[in-house]
Scaffold this active site. Structure first.
Site, short mmCIF file in Angstrom:
data_model
loop_
_atom_site.label_atom_id
_atom_site.label_comp_id
_atom_site.label_asym_id
_atom_site.label_seq_id
_atom_site.Cartn_x
_atom_site.Cartn_y
_atom_site.Cartn_z
N HIS A 63 6.60 0.07 -7.65
CA HIS A 63 6.07 0.83 -6.51
C HIS A 63 5.30 -0.04 -5.53
O HIS A 63 5.01 0.39 -4.42
CB HIS A 63 5.17 1.96 -7.01
CG HIS A 63 5.95 3.06 -7.68
ND1 HIS A 63 6.29 4.22 -7.03
CD2 HIS A 63 6.48 3.16 -8.92
CE1 HIS A 63 6.99 5.01 -7.84
NE2 HIS A 63 7.12 4.38 -9.00
N ASP A 85 1.26 -3.14 1.41
CA ASP A 85 1.47 -1.87 0.72
C ASP A 85 2.95 -1.75 0.37
O ASP A 85 3.79 -2.04 1.22
CB ASP A 85 1.06 -0.71 1.65
CG ASP A 85 0.48 0.48 0.91
OD1 ASP A 85 0.87 0.69 -0.26
OD2 ASP A 85 -0.34 1.20 1.51
C1 GDG Z 1 1.64 3.39 -4.78
C2 GDG Z 1 1.93 2.23 -3.83
C3 GDG Z 1 3.65 3.64 -2.69
C4 GDG Z 1 -4.78 10.22 -1.04
N1 GDG Z 1 -6.05 10.67 -0.98
C5 GDG Z 1 -6.05 11.81 -1.62
C6 GDG Z 1 -4.76 12.04 -2.08
N2 GDG Z 1 -4.01 11.07 -1.70
C7 GDG Z 1 -2.57 11.02 -1.95
C8 GDG Z 1 -1.81 10.91 -0.67
C9 GDG Z 1 -0.52 10.27 -1.14
C10 GDG Z 1 -0.97 9.45 -2.35
O1 GDG Z 1 -2.24 9.92 -2.75
C11 GDG Z 1 -1.13 7.98 -2.01
O2 GDG Z 1 0.13 7.39 -1.96
P1 GDG Z 1 0.34 6.00 -1.23
O3 GDG Z 1 1.80 5.79 -1.16
O4 GDG Z 1 -0.27 6.03 0.14
O5 GDG Z 1 -0.47 4.88 -2.03
P2 GDG Z 1 -0.73 4.41 -3.58
O6 GDG Z 1 -1.60 5.37 -4.29
O7 GDG Z 1 -1.30 3.05 -3.46
O8 GDG Z 1 0.71 4.39 -4.30
C12 GDG Z 1 2.43 2.77 -2.48
C13 GDG Z 1 3.40 4.69 -3.76
O9 GDG Z 1 2.91 4.09 -4.97
C14 GDG Z 1 4.66 5.49 -4.10
O10 GDG Z 1 5.70 4.64 -4.51
O11 GDG Z 1 3.97 4.30 -1.48
O12 GDG Z 1 2.75 1.70 -1.63
O13 GDG Z 1 0.75 1.44 -3.65
O14 GDG Z 1 0.40 11.23 -1.57
O15 GDG Z 1 -1.68 12.18 -0.09
N3 GDG Z 1 -4.39 13.09 -2.80
C15 GDG Z 1 -5.36 13.97 -3.09
N4 GDG Z 1 -6.66 13.83 -2.64
C16 GDG Z 1 -7.04 12.77 -1.89
O16 GDG Z 1 -8.20 12.64 -1.46
N5 GDG Z 1 -5.01 15.03 -3.83
#
Ligand code: GDG
Length: 465
Positions: free
Chosen positions: A160, A368
Site C-alpha cells: 500500500h 504517499d
Molecule cells: C495507506 C497508504 C494508501 C483520516 N482521518 C480520519 C479518517 N481518515 C481516513 C480517510 C481515508 C483513510 O483514513 C486514510 O487513507 P490514506 O490513503 O489517505 O492514507 P494511509 O492511512 O496512510 O493509508 C496510502 C492507503 O494505504 C490505501 O492503499 O492510499 O498511500 O499510506 O479513508 O478518510 N477516518 C476516520 N476518522 C478520521 O479522523 N474515520
C-alpha cells in the site's frame, strides 16, 4: 485446473465493517469484506492484543458475514515487529526518510519471527485451490514462510505504500533478503508505475535480475509478476453517504462556522510522510503574500494522532502543535484564528460533509503510496459548486488526478501560490476540473482494484484465461 474455492486475505490488522455499507469503515475494508463473502474465505491477521507469552491460539468469529481469524502477539513481538521493524524501519525508509529509519537488528529478527508465527498459524487452514492475498509492509516475508511450510497455492502481495528508489533501499541491512522474499509470491502489486519502476530498478540493477519474455521479473532463481494496481475509492457508497443526514449535519456545522470565509481542509493521520509542517509553512506564506485574504480564510486541519509509541511521532506532534500555535498567535484576531488544528478522529461520513464545506482540499504529502483523502475530497463535492483539490506530486494519486492543482510540497512558495490560485478559481474552471476527476474516480473504484488484483493473481499462476 481446480475451481478456486476460497480467498484468504491476510493483513496485520483485520477490520471488517460491522455493517455492510458502513461509512465508518474504510473503503478497502468494505471491498475486501465483499470479496470474502463472495469467495467464502476468511480474513487472517493480528488480533491487536498482546500477551506475555505467545501461544498461537486462534480466535475465530464472524463479523457481518465475514469470517475473521486472528492471533495474539507477545509483548516483544509488538515492540520489535510492529513498533520496530514495520513502523520504525520500513515505514520511514519506504517514505524516503532514511533520517528517521531505525536500523536495529533486533527489529529485523522480531519481524521475521512474527511472519513465521503468522505462517505457522495460517498454513494448516489453507486448502487446495485457495487464493491467498497478503497486504502491506508488515508481512513481506509471509509468502516465503508459507512456502517453507509447503504451501503451494497462488499467493499475491499488495504494497500500500511507496517502493523506495534502490539508492535508499540499499541503506537497509539485509535488503537483498527483503526483496528476495517477494519472489516467493506469484504476483506483486504496487500502487503506481513509479513504485513499480523503482522495484524493477532494484531487481535489474542491484540484484542482477532480468525480465522474462512474458514480462515477469526473474532473480534469486525465481520469477514474479510485478504490476501496478492503483487503489480506488468505494466510490458509489462514498457518494451515497456523502449525501446522508450525518454528512449534511457536518456540512451545516462547518458552513455556519466558516460563514463569509473560504475554508481550506486537510485530513490525515498525524504522520511525518503527510507533509504537515511544510503545509503549515506554506499556509503562513500565503497569509504573508496575500494580506487581503487574511480573515477571509480558515484552514481546518484534522490530524488524529497515530503510532504514539514511536518516538518520531511524539516529536512530530510536539513540533506541529508548536508551529500551529505560533502561526495562530502571530496572525489571530479577537474573533478569528487562521488555523483550526484538531487532533481527534471523525467518522468518514462526517468527514464527507466537512469536505463539501471546504473550498480547497489540501493534500500535500511528501511521499504517499496513493492517498485516498484526495479522492474522498473530490467525491464529496457539491456538483453545482465544487471545490479545488491541491495535490502533492509525490502522492501516488497525482499520477491519476491530473486535473488537480499539482504542487511540490517542499516549496512553501508553490504551496502559497497554489492556495491563491485555488481560492480565486472561477466556478466554470472548478467544475471542468472536478468533472474530469470524478470521471476518473468512477472508472477506477476500489471494487475494480480488488477484482483486477484477484484476476491477475489467478492468471499469474494459470496464464491468461
Ligand atoms: C495507506 C497508504 C494508501 C483520516 N482521518 C480520519 C479518517 N481518515 C481516513 C480517510 C481515508 C483513510 O483514513 C486514510 O487513507 P490514506 O490513503 O489517505 O492514507 P494511509 O492511512 O496512510 O493509508 C496510502 C492507503 O494505504 C490505501 O492503499 O492510499 O498511500 O499510506 O479513508 O478518510 N477516518 C476516520 N476518522 C478520521 O479522523 N474515520
Amino acid at each position: 485446473m481446480a475451481a478456486i474455492s476460497r480467498l484468504i486475505v491476510v493483513s496485520n490488522r483485520v477490520s471488517p465493517p460491522e455493517h455492510r455499507k458502513s461509512g465508518a469503515a474504510g473503503g478497502l475494508a468494505v471491498a475486501v469484506a465483499a470479496a470474502l463473502r463472495q469467495y467464502s474465505g476468511f480474513w487472517f491477521g493480528w488480533s491487536g492484543q498482546t500477551i506475555e507469552t505467545f501461544t498461537g491460539e486462534l480466535h475465530t468469529r464472524r463479523v457481518n458475514d465475514v469470517e475473521v481469524v486472528t492471533l495474539d502477539l507477545e509483548d516483544a513481538d509488538y515492540q520489535e515487529y510492529y513498533n520496530g521493524y514495520a513502523n520504525g524501519t520500513l515505514w520511514p525508509l519506504f517514505h524516503y526518510r532514511i533520517d528517521l529509519t531505525a536500523y536495529e537488528r533486533s527489529f529485523g529478527e522480531g519481524y521475521e519471527r512474527v511472519n513465521r508465527r503468522f505462517a505457522a498459524a495460517l498454513a494448516p487452514l489453507v486448502q487446495p485451490g485457495d487464493l491467498i492475498w497478503v497486504h502491506d509492509y508488515h508481512l513481506i516475508p509471509l509468502g516465503r514462510a508459507l512456502r517453507e511450510l509447503g504451501v503451494t497455492n497462488p499467493i499475491g502481495f499488495f504494497l500500500h505504500i511507496p517502493w523506495p528508489a534502490p539508492q535508499l533501499l540499499t541503506t537497509l541491512p539485509r535488503h537483498r533478503q527483503l526483496v528476495e522474499a517477494l519472489f516467493s509470491y506469484d504476483l506483486l502489486g504496487l500502487q503506481t508505475d513509479e513504485w513499480l519502476s523503482a522495484f524493477e530498478a532494484y531487481v535489474l540493477g542491484e540484484a542482477g535480475g532480468s525480465r522474462e519474455a512474458d514480462g515477469r521479473l526473474r532473480a534469486f532463481g525465481r520469477s514474479v509478476r510485478a504490476q501496478a494496481f492503483p487503489i480506488g475509492l468505494d466510490f458509489g457508497d462514498f457518494q451515497k453517504f456523502a449525501r446522508s443526514r450525518t454528512a449534511d449535519r457536518a456540512y451545516d456545522r462547518m458552513a455556519a462556522h466558516s460563514a463569509f470565509r473560504a475554508m481550506i481542509i486537510g485530513v490525515e493521520r498525524l504522520d511525518y510522510s503527510k507533509g504537515l509542517e511544510e503545509r503549515l509553512a506554506g499556509f503562513e506564506k500565503f497569509l504573508e503574500d496575500n494580506p487581503d485574504m487574511v480573515r477571509k480564510v480558515l484552514y481546518l486541519q484534522i490530524a488524529p494522532t497515530s503510532r504514539e509509541e514511536v518516538e518520531a511521532y511524539q516529536d512530530l506532534r510536539a513540533r506541529i502543535w508548536a508551529l500551529a500555535g505560533r502561526i495562530n498567535a502571530a496572525w489571530a484576531d479577537m474573533d478569528w484564528a487562521p488555523i483550526q488544528y484538531v487532533n481527534r478522529t471523525y467518522s468518514r461520513v462526517e468527514l464527507a460533509g466537512v469536505y463539501r464545506a471546504a473550498r480547497v482540499g489540501l493534500v500535500t504529502p511528501l511521499r504517499d503510496g496513493m492517498n485516498l483523502v484526495a479522492k474522498e475530497y473530490v467525491a464529496a463535492q457539491d456538483p453545482s459548486d465544487p471545490g479545488v483539490l491541491v495535490l502533492s506530486r509525490f502522492a501516488g494519486a497525482a499520477r491519476q488526478m491530473h486535473e488537480a492543482l499539482i504542487v511540490n510540497p517542499f516549496s512553501r512558495e508553490e504551496l502559497a501560490d497554489a492556495l491563491k490560485r485555488a481560492l480565486a478559481m472561477e466556478r466554470a474552471e472548478r467544475t471542468r476540473r472536478w468533472e474530469a476527476l470524478m470521471d476518473g474516480l468512477s472508472r477506477t473504484d476500489v471494487h475494480a482494484w480488488r477484482d483486477d488484483f484477484v484476476a491477475a493473481l489467478k492468471a499469474a499462476r494459470d496464464g491468461p484465461a
